[in-house]
Design a protein around this motif. Structure first.
Motif, short mmCIF file in Angstrom:
data_model
loop_
_atom_site.label_atom_id
_atom_site.label_comp_id
_atom_site.label_asym_id
_atom_site.label_seq_id
_atom_site.Cartn_x
_atom_site.Cartn_y
_atom_site.Cartn_z
N LEU A 234 0.84 -1.20 0.00
CA LEU A 234 0.00 0.00 0.00
C LEU A 234 0.88 1.26 0.00
N GLU B 266 3.81 1.40 -1.25
CA GLU B 266 4.41 1.49 -2.57
C GLU B 266 3.39 1.99 -3.59
N ALA B 267 2.13 1.58 -3.40
CA ALA B 267 1.09 2.05 -4.31
C ALA B 267 1.01 3.58 -4.25
N VAL B 268 1.11 4.15 -3.03
CA VAL B 268 1.06 5.60 -2.90
C VAL B 268 2.21 6.23 -3.67
N SER B 269 3.43 5.66 -3.52
CA SER B 269 4.59 6.22 -4.21
C SER B 269 4.39 6.18 -5.72
N CYS B 270 3.91 5.03 -6.23
CA CYS B 270 3.76 4.90 -7.68
C CYS B 270 2.67 5.82 -8.21
N LEU B 271 1.69 6.15 -7.36
CA LEU B 271 0.64 7.05 -7.80
C LEU B 271 1.07 8.51 -7.69
N GLY B 272 2.30 8.73 -7.25
CA GLY B 272 2.81 10.08 -7.23
C GLY B 272 2.83 10.73 -5.86
N GLY B 273 2.49 9.99 -4.81
CA GLY B 273 2.48 10.58 -3.47
C GLY B 273 3.86 10.56 -2.84
N GLY B 274 4.19 11.59 -2.06
CA GLY B 274 5.46 11.63 -1.35
C GLY B 274 5.34 10.94 -0.01
N ALA C 282 2.30 11.76 2.01
CA ALA C 282 1.09 11.07 1.56
C ALA C 282 1.11 9.62 2.01
N ARG D 130 7.60 8.14 -7.36
CA ARG D 130 6.45 9.05 -7.41
C ARG D 130 6.48 9.96 -8.61
N PHE E 109 -0.67 -4.60 -7.41
CA PHE E 109 -0.03 -5.66 -6.65
C PHE E 109 -0.95 -6.86 -6.50
N SER F 148 -4.11 -4.05 -2.39
CA SER F 148 -3.57 -2.81 -1.83
C SER F 148 -4.43 -1.59 -2.10
N ILE G 79 -3.66 13.61 -6.06
CA ILE G 79 -2.27 13.96 -5.78
C ILE G 79 -1.75 14.90 -6.87
#
Lengths: 556, 333
Positions: A454, A456-464, A467, B72, B80, B84, B101
């Motif tokens: 989860l 990592e999902a935030v990171s891939c969606l562009g969150g820092g 986030a 990001r 995944f 997730s 975002i």
């Protein structure tokens, strides 16, 4: 092979905001640990070794070891702690066994008894026993016998009451992890119930027993509250250290006794850690829990023992509450609230201070522990290991030692840190670092429930990182954070051993007030004040339950 | 935009996780990284996503060097195995997350989310929470969330492994359809060869941190180049050169030059033709009837051969059969 490859490590860079957040999450909690835990400890160690001027040596240690008072106190402490440990292990095992392996009725009563030590300062047991068995206690009034609770037996009694619930919790956990298939196999092979108990139940719980034994030994040898209230002329290390520092201003002696008090705890903590690691190493993932059964010949006597112990724990604390509400204990038992009109020793001001201190310790504690636990996963392994060690170290330091080390580190007029001394902020910090390890470990357990995918999902969606914190971590750790908050709050409300060194004539806390009132002979007022503390903590507990339920509903 | 991986190298302590991986992903390619667990396929995907650093080589997208760009900022979509989804957000909020975002206007977000939910056929579930959905529905939402930001590359990490067998087959078709329609270059990690064969334009078969073979599904099945690929993708009879020389000399045609031990002949079970013949030397030793096909074990010229016949075969264990081998591929051992 690798010689053919051009090695040029490539690591995605962090954005400036993420770097800042990471630096803060690791830097602030570790700086706090260094300044308010490691530094004071180093100071007390240095102080115990300093023999005039800038010279170091073991002179203080020799002086302490050769002083008859300390020798007696050490001996007394050891005997008392060993006796308490033995009694708590036998009784505690019986209670844990009854709770886990039999269909015991009236579990609510036992649960209340187990929760009490969390609610009350450790001197409440001593106070209650004095009300019942003291020179002016119920037993004396009813029978006319010349009973006297002061001294070894009274202290042993109150320490058992104080430590028993903690032993039961650990032993229960040890018994919970057993596998029913061992018992089925033994049964099929024709082993009697008694044999099964000695061949399977006991050996499987041995690490739990060891661990419970060390916990009881440690809390007894370092407990100050009960010893101060009911110890009388039976001097133990905890009261000795207080007498040396507060009474005789003998700081070097105090430092030495403090370091000596560290020894049994450190040994206990190390052995316990090794033992628990081995215990879990041998456990199987798919254990089938043992189903409780009933066996009257075993359960009826066991039931008497369990409920008898639980009732005693509750009765002693209830006596304190009751005594706070009567006119003149034990001669005039008509009800009154006049004991709650406390004007000596600062009245209720210390309770307000404690509330403020506890709230601050809990708020700051939760934030710092959360940041630290969050940063742990993102640190290079070596640094993470060091940070982990520093974070769990405080559990090995008794409150008295920590409090005393604060005196050495912060009771200086001439620098910035000295300005903290005599303020409620320092008391709050002391309380937080006193209970840092338990809070940290709970927070880490909570952090483990956050699914890595989860984040990592935030990171891939562009969150820092911010986030990640808000959307991936917080939803999972909310309930843990609430329980850590209230753990710190409740401990901070009732603790006495560390803060006893940090109070000043103008600034006191609730548990110290109870002690002062008791010393001055205002026992009914001491009881009233204790009741107020317990009421406050109980209120906090109720609020916590509601908050947790709401958090659970929020996630569902 | 074209993703290019050159000599990518990654170690964990002393363990070489990826050994000089080179791979190109074209504009509309669907690429499957296929291999057993521990072969490095997930590591490769995580490095492409930017979730893990690497130790050597190059990773570029068009003219951009990806190495220093954090996950990001890469603008890829990832899905995944464990779904997730954010447990505290509704389906619509989950799908909208990446757009939020990126600070898109709420009107734009709403339109986009509606279109995506329409695409995954779940518009009626917009206000539900993840725990109220089935596994297949959750995974559809996760895909929609990844697609919402118009990713330059879609990364799928074993997206179907947690699902029931039947749902898995349905989802396979849906993923393929969506990918074709949107034309987004996609890399999927899987250990399921059937999944890889049915979905991919190109399969990258990996083993112990290396690429064993890259090719179309037909290439890998019909023309495996190594023993590992022949064994991992589909079933096969792997026959040593010495035995082939004795038992089936005509099969030596097309064998590359090299020592006897350097190559083996790969014959797929359906390429072993059996016929009942009382005088023949082959013996049926075992039969398993699987419905559409029947699998047989046959003892023939000193070896046990696996054979496959479509439908029932009318043979019984102990029957004498003649065997004929055809269309083999020589593989490196």
């Amino acid at each position: 092979m690798s010689a053919l490859v051009e090695l040029k490590p490539r690591r995605p860079r962090l954005t400036a905001a993420d770097r800042l957040l990471l630096a803060v999450s690791i830097g602030v909690p570790l700086a706090g640990l260094a300044l308010f835990f490691l530094y004071p400890l180093a100071t007390i160690a240095a102080r115990s070794l300093s023999v005039g001027g800038n010279r170091l040596g073991f002179g203080n240690y020799l002086a302490v070891l050769s002083s008859p008072g300390i020798a007696i106190a050490t001996w007394n402490s050891l005997i008392l702690s060993l006796a308490t440990t033995a009694i708590c292990l036998v009784l505690g095992f019986a209670i844990a066994f009854a709770l886990q392996r039999t269909r015991l009725r009236g579990r609510g009563l036992v649960a209340v008894a187990l929760a009490l030590p969390m609610l009350a300062p450790s001197l409440v047991q001593g106070l209650g026993i004095l009300f019942i068995l003291g020179r002016n206690g119920l037993v004396h009034k009813w029978t006319g016998l010349p009973v006297d609770a002061y001294g070894f037996s009274g202290l042993l009694f109150s320490d058992v009451l104080y430590a028993l619930p903690q032993a039961v919790l650990i032993l229960e956990a040890a018994l919970r992890h057993s596998d029913a298939r061992y018992f089925d196999a033994a049964e099929v092979m024709g082993a009697s119930r008694l044999r099964q108990f000695f061949d399977i139940t006991l050996p499987n719980a041995r690490f739990g027993i060891l661990s419970a034994g060390f916990v009881v030994f440690t809390v007894t040898i370092t407990d100050f509250g009960n010893a101060a209230v009911i110890g009388g002329n039976f001097r133990v290390l905890a009261t000795e250290i207080y007498a040396q520092v507060s009474g005789q201003m003998n700081f070097a002696m105090g430092a030495v006794v403090g370091i000596l008090l560290l020894l049994p705890t450190v040994v206990a903590v190390v052995i316990e850690r090794v033992a628990t690691q081995r215990q879990f190493g041998g456990g199987s993932e798919s254990a089938i829990p043992v189903t409780p059964d009933s066996l009257p010949a075993r359960d009826v006597p066991l039931g008497f023992l369990v409920h008898g112990s639980a009732l005693t724990v509750i009765a002693v604390v209830a006596t304190v509450v009751f005594a706070s509400l009567v006119k003149l204990w034990p001669y005039n038992l008509s009800m009154t609230f006049k004991n709650y009109n406390i004007t000596v020793a600062g009245g209720y001001a210390p309770l307000a201070t404690t509330l403020e201190v506890s709230l601050f310790a809990a708020v700051a504690g939760v934030v710092l522990l959360f940041l630290l636990a969050f940063a742990m996963k993102r640190l290079p392994p070596k640094l993470a290991k060091a940070a982990y060690l520093a974070a769990v170290l405080p559990v090995g330091v008794p409150g008295m030692v920590l409090g005393l080390s604060y005196v050495f580190a912060f009771n200086l007029g001439d620098n910035l840190l000295g300005m903290l001394y005599g303020g409620s902020l320092l008391i709050a910090l002391c309380n937080f670092y006193h209970y840092h390890s338990q809070g940290f470990l709970t927070m880490m357990t909570g952090m483990r429930t956050v699914p890595p995918a989860l984040e990592e999902a935030v990171s891939c969606l562009g969150g820092g990182l911010a986030a990640v914190l808000k959307d991936a971590v917080l939803p999972f750790i909310g309930a843990t954070a609430v329980s850590v908050f209230f753990f710190l709050f409740m401990r901070s409300m009732v603790t006495l051993s560390a803060v006893i060194f940090l109070i000043t004539p103008n600034l006191s806390v609730a548990a110290v007030s109870v002690m002062r009132l008791d010393e001055a002979g205002f026992v009914s007022q001491a009881a009233a004040f204790s009741t107020c503390i317990m009421g406050t903590v109980l209120g906090a507990l109720v609020v916590m339950r509601l908050a947790l339920r709401r958090a659970a509903r929020g996630r569902a | 935009m074209h993703l290019s991986i050159r000599n990518l190298y990654k170690t964990f302590d002393d363990f070489v996780a990826l050994d000089r991986i080179s791979l190109d992903v074209g504009d509309h390619d669907f690429i499957c990284l296929l291999g057993p667990s521990g072969c490095g396929k997930t590591t490769l995907l995580r490095i492409i996503a930017g979730l893990m650093p690497f130790d050597g080589g190059a990773l570029t997208m068009g003219d951009t060097d990806l190495a220093a760009i954090p996950a990001r900022e890469r603008g890829f979509g990832i899905v995944f195995q464990s779904y997730s989804l954010f447990p505290n957000m509704t389906v619509a909020e989950n799908v909208a997350y990446g757009l939020k975002i990126r600070k898109e206007s709420s009107d734009a977000i709403q339109t986009r989310v509606e279109a995506l939910l329409e695409m995954i056929k779940l518009p009626h579930l917009a206000e539900r929470y993840p725990h109220q959905l089935s596994g297949g529905q959750q995974q559809r939402v996760a895909i929609a969330r990844a697609l919402a930001v118009d990713p330059a590359l879609l990364l799928l990490d074993e997206p179907l492994s947690a699902l029931d067998a039947r749902v898995r087959v349905e989802m396979r078709a849906e993923i393929r359809e969506v990918q074709r329609r949107l034309g987004i270059p996609t890399i999927m990690v899987t250990h399921d060869q059937e999944e890889a064969l049915s979905l991919a334009d190109t399969i990258v078969c990996m083993n112990q941190g290396r690429i064993e073979q890259t090719g179309t599904p037909e290439d890998l099945y019909l023309r495996p180049r190594t023993r590992f690929v022949a064994d991992f993708v589909g079933q096969s009879n792997l026959l040593p050169t010495a035995w082939v020389r004795e038992a089936c000399p005509e099969c030596l045609d097309g064998r590359p030059d090299g020592k006897d031990e350097a190559f083996e002949l790969c014959i797929r079970p359906e390429m072993v033709a059996l016929s009942r013949d009382e005088t023949a030397e082959g013996r049926v030793t075992d039969i398993s009837f699987l419905g559409n096909v029947t699998r047989l074990q046959v003892a023939w010229r000193g070896r046990a051969l696996a054979a496959e016949i479509s439908g029932p075969c009318g043979l019984r264990p102990g029957d004498a059969v003649a065997a004929a081998l055809s269309s083999g591929a020589w593989v490196r051992t």
